[in-house]
Motif scaffolding. Sequence first.
Motif, short mmCIF file in Angstrom:
data_model
loop_
_atom_site.label_atom_id
_atom_site.label_comp_id
_atom_site.label_asym_id
_atom_site.label_seq_id
_atom_site.Cartn_x
_atom_site.Cartn_y
_atom_site.Cartn_z
N VAL A 246 -6.42 -2.30 3.61
CA VAL A 246 -5.66 -1.19 2.97
C VAL A 246 -4.69 -0.58 3.86
O VAL A 246 -3.53 -0.15 3.31
N VAL A 254 -3.77 4.89 -3.03
CA VAL A 254 -4.86 3.77 -3.30
C VAL A 254 -5.74 4.34 -4.29
O VAL A 254 -6.24 5.56 -4.44
N LEU A 256 -9.42 3.78 -6.29
CA LEU A 256 -10.73 3.30 -5.84
C LEU A 256 -11.67 3.55 -7.14
O LEU A 256 -11.69 4.50 -7.67
N ILE A 271 -10.53 5.99 4.80
CA ILE A 271 -9.64 5.59 3.99
C ILE A 271 -8.32 6.29 3.81
O ILE A 271 -6.98 5.75 3.98
N LEU A 272 -8.47 7.90 3.66
CA LEU A 272 -7.31 8.70 3.63
C LEU A 272 -6.40 8.43 4.91
O LEU A 272 -5.24 8.42 4.86
N ALA A 275 -5.08 4.75 4.81
CA ALA A 275 -4.09 4.32 3.91
C ALA A 275 -2.62 5.29 3.97
O ALA A 275 -1.73 4.85 3.75
N VAL A 279 -5.42 9.18 -2.41
CA VAL A 279 -6.49 8.44 -2.91
C VAL A 279 -6.82 8.82 -4.33
O VAL A 279 -7.22 10.04 -4.56
#
Length: 283
Positions: A246, A254, A256, A271-272, A275, A279
């Motif tokens: 990522v 991104v 998902l 992830i936040l 990336a 998201v």
Amino acid sequence: MTDSDDNSEKLKEILVALDHSYHSRTALETAAIIAQLLQARIHGIFVRDPKWLRLSELPSLVEVEELTGRLSSVGRKSIEQEIRSLEKTIREHFELISRQHELSHTWSSAEGKVAEKILEAAEDSDIITIGSRGRSYSKSRSEKIGSTALTILQKAEKPVLILQKSYTPERSPIVVFDGSERSVSGLSFASDVAEKNETSFAVIDISEAFPVDDHKYNLKETLTNEREAQIVTLQQADMGRFLFLVNSLRGGIVILPKTKRFTKRNVLELILDTADSPVLLTI
């Protein structure tokens, strides 16, 4: 993509939840860019939390008269006036951004529990756009996702776009594919956004590493033109490796599939941060 997954036909209205936080303003700006890109409407909602009025019951809460320096209790009427003023300011900003992007836009306000009212309003929208947290001082400041945002993410029956960073249209979308119908919807959205922005998009195929019960689709069969996407395959169930991919792909957004794995607070926060972009969780 398959004909049934034409996102430009599906996406007609984007709901954006607004308060006075930085993340809320970022959510509005991103919602406006995407709405303009996909020719969708935008609907802003402001929710008045009843807990705000309870502040008037606190004996320690006082206001200072500017000229005399005299202290006096903050009454219910004073707080109600501040809330009306806050809503007016937020609505004016919403309308300004909407006009700048030449968007069809509507507005509503409600009173009640914030997450509940946003979910109710989302019934007539196709995507919910929220900031990762508001200006709540009752929660740990180390949490990057507030309780309201997390509740909406977990309960919403619509795709949810969550932001703590602004959207960069020039950067290609990244879509995470697990073989589910949710990830096919993500492919459709990524393809549509990439086409409108005249960019490519990237796919992280996790269908073997993180299989799902409703695994129905094969990536190569789903993509009508493999050359339109950069495909990276995750071979093993390694979240560290996933986050590395990522980060290295540097996407503008991104995308998902909305599963229990990706709606856990700690995973989504990672992830936040990794990336460095908004998201979107698709259903």
